[in-house]
Design a protein around this motif. Structure first.
Motif, PDB file in Angstrom:
ATOM      1  N   MET A   3       1.280  -1.658  -0.368  1.00 27.05           N
ATOM      2  CA  MET A   3       0.602   0.022   0.234  1.00 27.05           C
ATOM      3  C   MET A   3       0.624   1.643  -0.108  1.00 27.05           C
ATOM      4  SD  MET A   3      -3.645  -0.980   2.584  1.00 27.05           S
ATOM      5  CE  MET A   3      -3.764  -0.566   1.941  1.00 27.05           C
TER       6      MET A   3
ATOM      7  N   VAL B 118      -0.181   7.590  -5.515  1.00 27.53           N
ATOM      8  CA  VAL B 118      -0.961   8.592  -5.216  1.00 27.53           C
ATOM      9  C   VAL B 118      -2.483   7.845  -6.284  1.00 27.53           C
ATOM     10  CG1 VAL B 118      -2.382  10.186  -4.170  1.00 27.53           C
ATOM     11  CG2 VAL B 118      -0.740   9.978  -3.230  1.00 27.53           C
TER      12      VAL B 118
ATOM     13  N   ARG C 211      -5.310   4.159  -4.105  1.00 21.11           N
ATOM     14  CA  ARG C 211      -5.259   5.248  -2.636  1.00 21.11           C
ATOM     15  C   ARG C 211      -5.362   6.752  -2.527  1.00 21.11           C
ATOM     16  NH1 ARG C 211       1.199   6.211  -0.833  1.00 21.11           N
ATOM     17  NH2 ARG C 211       0.566   7.605   0.795  1.00 21.11           N
TER      18      ARG C 211
ATOM     19  N   TYR D  62      -6.239   6.118   2.203  1.00 13.74           N
ATOM     20  CA  TYR D  62      -7.080   4.602   0.720  1.00 13.74           C
ATOM     21  C   TYR D  62      -8.453   4.569   0.952  1.00 13.74           C
ATOM     22  CZ  TYR D  62      -1.980   3.821   1.739  1.00 13.74           C
ATOM     23  OH  TYR D  62      -0.401   3.575   1.292  1.00 13.74           O
TER      24      TYR D  62
END
Length: 212
Positions: free
Chosen positions: A160, A165, A187, A192
């Motif tokens: 993650m 982004v 993201r 998230y």
């Protein structure tokens, strides 16, 4: 997949299971599943079913490959990380859609076999590593897309963190001995977003390298 009738049946099976994205269907038409299926299961190559491969792993059924690829929404300039090379079939599909594909597996045997197939198919935008995929590839991060082809109890934190982004990760989540859920993680600047897609069944995501 030289037989037109076989190809039509294959693509029809994909569409009937919900694979409707034109780019994904084209990629799956272009990448023959045959080289990725070995031995006694070769005559079942074009059936929509998972099949055993070396190291106790499986090659996913084509419709699941298609649905996961569709959910990942790979764009032509994307850098993609796949965790769980397995046979190499999923990475070969991704190679038709993204700019650069990195794929990792904990089993050296699978990595060697997949690398040989990629070279034979001249897939120059795929790089395969032997590594513990649960930690991703920090040196190549961040990634626009991450696809995990083994089930984790939760989306792995290191993966993650390696997602750009605006990036998307598709991962099966759940206990290895129960039905899992395919999750799409996006993201955002604030964190998230999670979306449940469908029930699936995958081998568990295991830390460490394989003994082979």
């Amino acid at each position: 997949m030289d037989c037109p009738e076989l190809k039509m049946q294959f693509l029809y099976a994909l569409r009937s299971k919900g694979v409707t994205d034109a780019r994904v269907l084209t990629a799956m038409e272009q990448v023959d599943r045959g080289p990725f299926v070995k031995g006694i299961f070769a005559d079942r190559t074009y059936e929509d079913m998972p099949l055993p491969i070396a190291c106790g792993q499986t090659i996913s059924q084509p419709s699941v490959v298609g649905l996961m690829t569709q959910a990942l929404d790979v764009q032509p300039r994307d850098t993609v990380l796949e965790v769980g090379t397995g046979s190499g079939y999923q990475a070969a599909i991704l190679s038709q859609l993204g700019r650069r594909i990195y794929t990792v597996d904990r089993h050296r045997t699978l990595v060697r076999t997949a690398r040989a197939i990629f070279e034979k198919m001249d897939l120059t935008n795929v790089t395969v590593f032997t590594a513990d995929g649960s930690f991703g590839l920090p040196d190549q991060a961040p990634f626009d897309r991450i696809l995990v082809t083994a089930a984790a109890e939760d989306p792995p934190g290191p993966l993650m963190q390696q997602l750009r982004v605006g990036g998307i990760m598709v991962v099966p989540v759940g206990q290895s001995n129960a039905v899992q859920t395919l999750i799409r993680v996006t993201r955002t600047p604030d964190g998230y977003d999670y979306e449940e897609l469908r029930p699936v069944r995958f081998v568990p995501l295991i830390e460490g390298l394989g003994s082979d």
